[in-house]
Design a protein around this motif. Structure first.
Motif, PDB file in Angstrom:
ATOM      1  N   GLN A  88       6.675   1.903  22.231  1.00 58.54           N
ATOM      2  CA  GLN A  88       7.378   1.772  20.949  1.00 58.54           C
ATOM      3  C   GLN A  88       7.366   3.102  20.191  1.00 58.54           C
ATOM      4  OE1 GLN A  88       9.100  -0.763  19.806  1.00 58.54           O
ATOM      5  NE2 GLN A  88       9.533   0.045  17.784  1.00 58.54           N
ATOM      6  N   MET A  89       6.203   3.755  20.136  1.00 60.16           N
ATOM      7  CA  MET A  89       6.101   5.039  19.438  1.00 60.16           C
ATOM      8  C   MET A  89       6.936   6.110  20.154  1.00 60.16           C
ATOM      9  SD  MET A  89       4.478   4.352  16.780  1.00 60.16           S
ATOM     10  CE  MET A  89       4.184   5.948  16.081  1.00 60.16           C
ATOM     11  N   ASN A  90       6.904   6.104  21.473  1.00 56.97           N
ATOM     12  CA  ASN A  90       7.708   7.068  22.228  1.00 56.97           C
ATOM     13  C   ASN A  90       9.194   6.860  21.944  1.00 56.97           C
ATOM     14  OD1 ASN A  90       8.241   9.138  24.060  1.00 56.97           O
ATOM     15  ND2 ASN A  90       8.461   7.699  25.745  1.00 56.97           N
ATOM     16  N   SER A  91       9.609   5.618  21.933  1.00 55.98           N
ATOM     17  CA  SER A  91      11.002   5.302  21.642  1.00 55.98           C
ATOM     18  C   SER A  91      11.366   5.722  20.215  1.00 55.98           C
ATOM     19  CB  SER A  91      11.235   3.801  21.820  1.00 55.98           C
ATOM     20  OG  SER A  91      12.521   3.445  21.406  1.00 55.98           O
ATOM     21  N   LEU A  92      10.475   5.445  19.280  1.00 58.68           N
ATOM     22  CA  LEU A  92      10.720   5.808  17.884  1.00 58.68           C
ATOM     23  C   LEU A  92      10.833   7.323  17.721  1.00 58.68           C
ATOM     24  CD1 LEU A  92      10.876   5.241  14.842  1.00 58.68           C
ATOM     25  CD2 LEU A  92       8.380   5.249  14.833  1.00 58.68           C
ATOM     26  N   PHE A  93       9.899   8.061  18.318  1.00 56.81           N
ATOM     27  CA  PHE A  93       9.934   9.516  18.175  1.00 56.81           C
ATOM     28  C   PHE A  93      11.129  10.119  18.923  1.00 56.81           C
ATOM     29  CE2 PHE A  93       5.293   9.039  17.175  1.00 56.81           C
ATOM     30  CZ  PHE A  93       5.452   9.323  15.825  1.00 56.81           C
ATOM     31  N   SER A  94      11.522   9.514  20.013  1.00 54.21           N
ATOM     32  CA  SER A  94      12.720   9.991  20.725  1.00 54.21           C
ATOM     33  C   SER A  94      13.965   9.782  19.870  1.00 54.21           C
ATOM     34  CB  SER A  94      12.878   9.261  22.056  1.00 54.21           C
ATOM     35  OG  SER A  94      11.838   9.594  22.924  1.00 54.21           O
ATOM     36  N   GLU A  95      14.059   8.616  19.243  1.00 61.17           N
ATOM     37  CA  GLU A  95      15.204   8.328  18.373  1.00 61.17           C
ATOM     38  C   GLU A  95      15.203   9.269  17.175  1.00 61.17           C
ATOM     39  OE1 GLU A  95      18.644   6.468  16.828  1.00 61.17           O
ATOM     40  OE2 GLU A  95      17.783   6.602  18.820  1.00 61.17           O
ATOM     41  N   THR A  96      14.032   9.498  16.593  1.00 62.68           N
ATOM     42  CA  THR A  96      13.924  10.413  15.457  1.00 62.68           C
ATOM     43  C   THR A  96      14.312  11.826  15.875  1.00 62.68           C
ATOM     44  OG1 THR A  96      12.163   9.053  14.529  1.00 62.68           O
ATOM     45  CG2 THR A  96      12.375  11.279  13.668  1.00 62.68           C
ATOM     46  N   ALA A  97      13.867  12.256  17.041  1.00 63.51           N
ATOM     47  CA  ALA A  97      14.211  13.585  17.542  1.00 63.51           C
ATOM     48  C   ALA A  97      15.720  13.706  17.746  1.00 63.51           C
ATOM     49  CB  ALA A  97      13.478  13.862  18.847  1.00 63.51           C
ATOM     50  N   ARG A  98      16.327  12.662  18.267  1.00 63.48           N
ATOM     51  CA  ARG A  98      17.778  12.679  18.465  1.00 63.48           C
ATOM     52  C   ARG A  98      18.499  12.818  17.129  1.00 63.48           C
ATOM     53  NH1 ARG A  98      21.973   9.818  17.783  1.00 63.48           N
ATOM     54  NH2 ARG A  98      20.883   7.971  17.064  1.00 63.48           N
ATOM     55  N   ILE A  99      18.043  12.088  16.128  1.00 64.49           N
ATOM     56  CA  ILE A  99      18.668  12.165  14.801  1.00 64.49           C
ATOM     57  C   ILE A  99      18.476  13.560  14.200  1.00 64.49           C
ATOM     58  CG2 ILE A  99      18.504  11.304  12.434  1.00 64.49           C
ATOM     59  CD1 ILE A  99      17.972   8.516  13.667  1.00 64.49           C
ATOM     60  N   LEU A 100      17.267  14.114  14.322  1.00 65.39           N
ATOM     61  CA  LEU A 100      17.017  15.453  13.789  1.00 65.39           C
ATOM     62  C   LEU A 100      17.893  16.490  14.487  1.00 65.39           C
ATOM     63  CD1 LEU A 100      13.143  15.487  13.341  1.00 65.39           C
ATOM     64  CD2 LEU A 100      14.885  15.363  11.556  1.00 65.39           C
ATOM     65  N   ASP A 101      18.041  16.367  15.792  1.00 65.28           N
ATOM     66  CA  ASP A 101      18.893  17.304  16.528  1.00 65.28           C
ATOM     67  C   ASP A 101      20.356  17.159  16.110  1.00 65.28           C
ATOM     68  OD1 ASP A 101      16.684  18.292  17.835  1.00 65.28           O
ATOM     69  OD2 ASP A 101      17.008  17.129  19.668  1.00 65.28           O
ATOM     70  N   THR A 102      20.801  15.937  15.867  1.00 64.44           N
ATOM     71  CA  THR A 102      22.175  15.708  15.423  1.00 64.44           C
ATOM     72  C   THR A 102      22.403  16.313  14.045  1.00 64.44           C
ATOM     73  OG1 THR A 102      22.286  13.667  16.707  1.00 64.44           O
ATOM     74  CG2 THR A 102      23.915  13.928  14.948  1.00 64.44           C
ATOM     75  N   VAL A 103      21.441  16.104  13.133  1.00 70.08           N
ATOM     76  CA  VAL A 103      21.555  16.681  11.794  1.00 70.08           C
ATOM     77  C   VAL A 103      21.570  18.204  11.889  1.00 70.08           C
ATOM     78  CG1 VAL A 103      20.362  16.956   9.584  1.00 70.08           C
ATOM     79  CG2 VAL A 103      20.570  14.688  10.610  1.00 70.08           C
ATOM     80  N   ALA A 104      20.694  18.782  12.716  1.00 68.92           N
ATOM     81  CA  ALA A 104      20.668  20.243  12.891  1.00 68.92           C
ATOM     82  C   ALA A 104      22.004  20.739  13.443  1.00 68.92           C
ATOM     83  CB  ALA A 104      19.521  20.639  13.818  1.00 68.92           C
ATOM     84  N   PHE A 105      22.574  20.019  14.383  1.00 65.68           N
ATOM     85  CA  PHE A 105      23.871  20.405  14.955  1.00 65.68           C
ATOM     86  C   PHE A 105      24.961  20.373  13.883  1.00 65.68           C
ATOM     87  CE2 PHE A 105      27.919  19.111  16.849  1.00 65.68           C
ATOM     88  CZ  PHE A 105      28.154  20.203  17.672  1.00 65.68           C
ATOM     89  N   GLU A 106      24.972  19.288  13.105  1.00 65.68           N
ATOM     90  CA  GLU A 106      25.981  19.155  12.039  1.00 65.68           C
ATOM     91  C   GLU A 106      25.817  20.255  10.998  1.00 65.68           C
ATOM     92  OE1 GLU A 106      28.669  17.168  11.674  1.00 65.68           O
ATOM     93  OE2 GLU A 106      28.259  16.414  13.684  1.00 65.68           O
ATOM     94  N   LEU A 107      24.595  20.576  10.642  1.00 64.22           N
ATOM     95  CA  LEU A 107      24.362  21.649   9.672  1.00 64.22           C
ATOM     96  C   LEU A 107      24.820  22.997  10.229  1.00 64.22           C
ATOM     97  CD1 LEU A 107      20.909  20.597   8.226  1.00 64.22           C
ATOM     98  CD2 LEU A 107      23.073  20.708   6.984  1.00 64.22           C
ATOM     99  N   GLY A 108      24.582  23.218  11.502  1.00 67.96           N
ATOM    100  CA  GLY A 108      25.046  24.450  12.137  1.00 67.96           C
ATOM    101  C   GLY A 108      26.556  24.538  12.161  1.00 67.96           C
ATOM    102  N   ARG A 109      27.203  23.425  12.310  1.00 70.30           N
ATOM    103  CA  ARG A 109      28.669  23.374  12.340  1.00 70.30           C
ATOM    104  C   ARG A 109      29.278  23.669  10.970  1.00 70.30           C
ATOM    105  NH1 ARG A 109      32.618  19.354  13.281  1.00 70.30           N
ATOM    106  NH2 ARG A 109      31.392  18.034  11.936  1.00 70.30           N
ATOM    107  N   LEU A 110      28.535  23.351   9.928  1.00 73.03           N
ATOM    108  CA  LEU A 110      29.047  23.529   8.569  1.00 73.03           C
ATOM    109  C   LEU A 110      28.925  24.967   8.079  1.00 73.03           C
ATOM    110  CD1 LEU A 110      27.651  20.282   6.938  1.00 73.03           C
ATOM    111  CD2 LEU A 110      29.981  20.723   7.710  1.00 73.03           C
ATOM    112  N   ASN A 111      28.365  25.839   8.881  1.00 75.01           N
ATOM    113  CA  ASN A 111      28.222  27.254   8.538  1.00 75.01           C
ATOM    114  C   ASN A 111      27.504  27.467   7.207  1.00 75.01           C
ATOM    115  OD1 ASN A 111      29.510  28.121  10.883  1.00 75.01           O
ATOM    116  ND2 ASN A 111      31.520  27.821   9.937  1.00 75.01           N
TER     117      ASN A 111
END
Length: 190
Positions: A75-98
């Motif tokens: 459960q914790m592994n799944s939670l941290f994987s999901e959180t990591a995916r969200i953080l990476d998506t937010v980082a990608f979106e922020l990078g796209r916004l220049n």
């Protein structure tokens, strides 16, 4: 007159092995020995069964603990994987916004949706280099770094590493819930 009613048995007959008196004694002794043996055997079997039941209960409890531990780890592994995916998506979106501050503010609904869609995520926010929240899934306004958990802010401020950081659990002052901060550094966001 003497009222003693005893049977007189000649001494000579007792010495010669008269079985009238020794036979009942032997039978009583044999029966008593058998009863004691049966009681000891029953007691031994009960002790053995109790020990076997105890060992089985310990084995089952150990197995249940291992299963619970494994389930919690998954459960914790799944939670941290999901959180990591969200953080990476937010980082990608922020990078796209220049790094456009106004465009970053428009990410607030996305952060709200991510936090709402994942039950275990309490809040998502982006902090600038000075420690102010520039966008958040909760409406808390700009908070200085001293009001945030300094552990992860200091870690990312002092380390150029872009890897995710798992902070120490803490009790939130706002919601009075236990939180585990998971964070990621973003470079050059103004």
């Amino acid at each position: 007159m003497h009222a003693d009613k005893s049977f007189d048995v000649p001494e000579s007959s007792l010495k010669q092995g008269d079985t009238r008196e020794s036979s009942p004694r032997r039978a009583v002794t044999t029966i008593m020995s058998f009863v004691v043996f049966v009681c000891v055997a029953l007691l031994g079997v009960n002790v053995w069964l109790a020990l076997q039941a105890r060992d089985e209960a310990i084995r089952q409890a150990t197995m249940a603990d291992m299963n619970l531990t494994r389930a919690m780890a998954q459960q914790m592994n799944s939670l941290f994987s999901e959180t990591a995916r969200i953080l990476d998506t937010v980082a990608f979106e922020l990078g796209r916004l220049n790094e456009d501050f106004i465009a970053v503010q428009h990410m607030q609904p996305m952060l709200v949706n991510y936090a709402a869609a994942t039950e275990q995520i309490y809040s998502l926010f982006v902090i600038d280099a000075q420690g102010h929240r520039i966008v958040s899934s909760k409406s808390t306004g700009n908070l200085p770094a001293s009001d945030l958990l300094p552990d992860y802010f200091t870690y990312h401020r002092d380390s150029p590493n872009l890897a995710r950081h798992l902070g120490k659990p803490y009790l939130s002052r706002v919601g009075n819930v236990w939180l585990i901060p998971v964070s990621r550094r973003l470079n050059d966001l103004k």
